[in-house]
Design an enzyme around this catalytic site. Sequence first.
Site, short mmCIF file in Angstrom:
data_model
loop_
_atom_site.label_atom_id
_atom_site.label_comp_id
_atom_site.label_asym_id
_atom_site.label_seq_id
_atom_site.Cartn_x
_atom_site.Cartn_y
_atom_site.Cartn_z
N TYR A 1 62.11 27.85 44.28
CA TYR A 1 63.32 27.67 45.08
C TYR A 1 63.98 26.37 44.63
O TYR A 1 64.03 26.08 43.44
CB TYR A 1 62.89 27.68 46.56
CG TYR A 1 63.99 27.75 47.59
CD1 TYR A 1 65.11 28.56 47.42
CD2 TYR A 1 63.88 27.01 48.75
CE1 TYR A 1 66.10 28.61 48.38
CE2 TYR A 1 64.87 27.07 49.73
CZ TYR A 1 65.97 27.86 49.53
OH TYR A 1 66.95 27.93 50.50
N LYS B 1 65.35 33.29 47.44
CA LYS B 1 65.32 33.30 48.90
C LYS B 1 64.34 34.36 49.40
O LYS B 1 63.56 34.12 50.33
CB LYS B 1 66.73 33.60 49.43
CG LYS B 1 67.09 32.86 50.69
CD LYS B 1 67.46 31.42 50.38
CE LYS B 1 67.90 30.70 51.62
NZ LYS B 1 68.33 29.33 51.37
#
Length: 569
Positions: free
Chosen positions: A109, A182
Site C-alpha cells: 500500500y 486497497k
Amino acid sequence: MHHDYELDTTRRDATMQIRTRGRAVLANPMTNRGTAFTTAERQELEISGLLPTGVNSMSTQARRTYEQYQSARTPFAKHNYLANLRDRNEILFYRVFADHLEEMMPIIYTPTIGEVIERFSVEYNRPRGVFLSIDRPEQIEQSLREYGLDADDVDLLVATDSEGILGIGDQGIGGIQIAIGKISVYTAAAGIHPRRAIPIVLDTGTDNLGLLNSSFYLGARHPRVRGERYDAFIKAFVEACAAVFPHAMIHWEDFGATNAHRILEAYRDDYCTFNDDIQGTAAVVLAALLAGINASGQQLPEHRVVSFGAGSAGIGIAQLLMDHMVAAGIPREQAQAKFYPIGLQGLYVDDMDDLLDFQRPFARPRSEVAQWGFRPGENISLLDVVREVKPTILIGTSTAGGAFTEEVVKEMHKHCERPIIFPLSNPTARAEANPADLIEWTDGHALIATGSPFDDVDHNEIRHHIAQANNALIFPGIGLGVAACQASRVTDSMISAAAQALAARANTYLPGSSLLPSINELRPVSAQVAIAVAQAAEREGVARRPLTEPLTDIFQRMWMPEYPPIEVI
C-alpha cells in the site's frame, strides 16, 4: 460463478470444489497451491508430473517465499515480487502478507504503491480488475459481468478515476493499482475474501502530459473529460453497479477534490457508497483526535482547530470532528466557529471567489480577520493564523513538506501545553513535519499522528510511539461491517461509530503511548470496527440483514489465508 472451482466465500470453513484438471488448476491463483498439493490431490487433479516430488506445508512455503521476498533490493522490486506471487498463488500471498503485516503494508500500500501506479504502463504484466472507458459507456454493465461473479458474490467495488492519486496527482489508467492495493488491505485486515471485491478504474482520460506523450501509456489518450459527459459516465457506472451487484458497496478512491465531494453527495443517500479519502481519512483522524483530546487535559469545547490543506481530506476531517462536537452537545454554530481552514491562498475567508462549495461553510468572516489587521487580498499565512487563533489542534493535509516549521510549532506551544499536531500528508517527504522535530520543539509535549510511518522518538528517557493515521485502521472494518449486515447506505453515524470503536483501542495513559493501535492489530481492530458499524447501521434502519450474534457473525465472515479442503468434482 467460477468456471474452475466453487467456493462459498462468505464462510471461513468452506470446502473448495475443483472441476478443472491439469495445468488449468495451477494457472488459477485461487486453486493453485503449488507444492502444498498432497500426493493424492495431485493424482486426482492430474498434476502429479507438473510439480516437484516433494510436498510442503503452507508454513514451509511461506518461509521460502519470505526469503525470496527479502532478496529483492528495493521497495518497488519487493512489491513486484508480491504482485507476481498473488498472480500465481493468491492464498499464499495473503498468508505471507498476514505473517508480516507491519513490514509489508508500506510495500503493498502506501508509500510504495505510488511508484507502482506511476510505472503501471511501463511495467504492465498481467491485468487484474475491470477497466471502464468513458469512450465506451455502453459497455459498462457488460464489462462488470465479464469479471465472472454473480450478484451475491461481491461485497466491494473499489473504483478510482485516478485524478487525485495520493500526493502525485493525475495518473490516468495506472490508478487501477491503488484499487488493487486497497483490496489487498481489505482482505488482510478484515478478512473480506479476495474474490468478493473488484478493483475498477474509470478511464476518463488524463491531463498528465508525461503519460499522454508516452508510447507505453495504456489509457485513453486524450485530456480528461469533464462536465456533463463525465457526470453521465459516473451515473451510468453507479446504476450498472446497482444492477449487477445490488449488495455491493462502491468504494470511491482518489478522485479529484471537487468530483470526490460532488459524487459522494450525489449518491450517498440512494446507494451504498463510501469515499475513503473523505470519510475514511476523517474517521481514522477523528479516532486519533479523540485519543489526543483525552490525553491533552482539555475538554472538547476548549479546542481550536487549524486545518492546513483544506481539500477533500482536510474538510472531511473538520466536518466529522464538528459533527462529533455537535453530538457531544456543542451548538453547531459554536462548533463550526472553532475551525480555521488554510489553502494555497492562505486562510479561507468568506468573500473569496474561488472557494469550492464544500469549503465555503468553514471560511472565516471577513470582519474577523479585519480585526487582526488584514485587508482583502492579503495572504493570511499559517504562522499568522497560529499567532491570532492560538490553536490547540493543527492538522496537515497539504502535501507541503516541512510546512510546520519550528517557528510555527513553538508559537503554538507557547499557548498550549499539549498541542495536538498531525502532519498527515503522504509520502514521507511531503509530511508537514518530522515527529522527531515536533518532540524536540515542544520538549516532548506534542501529541502526534502522521500519515506515513515514522520511527519511535526517544526524548528525556521516554520513548514516544508515533501513531500512523493509516486509513487501513478504519476502512477494512467499515467494509466488513457493511457487508456483514448488507447495509443499503453508509451513514454519518456509521462512520462516527467506526471512529469511536477505533479510539477505544488506544491506550493514552502511559507517557509516549501511541494515539492509535499498531498496524499489527489490524484484524482485531477491523473486527471491532465492523461490529460497531453494523450495529450503527441497524440503529439507523439501513441494515438489510441485521447481525443476530455480532461477534460470531463477524468472526465467521473473516476469511483466513489457509488452504481449504478440496473436493474434486
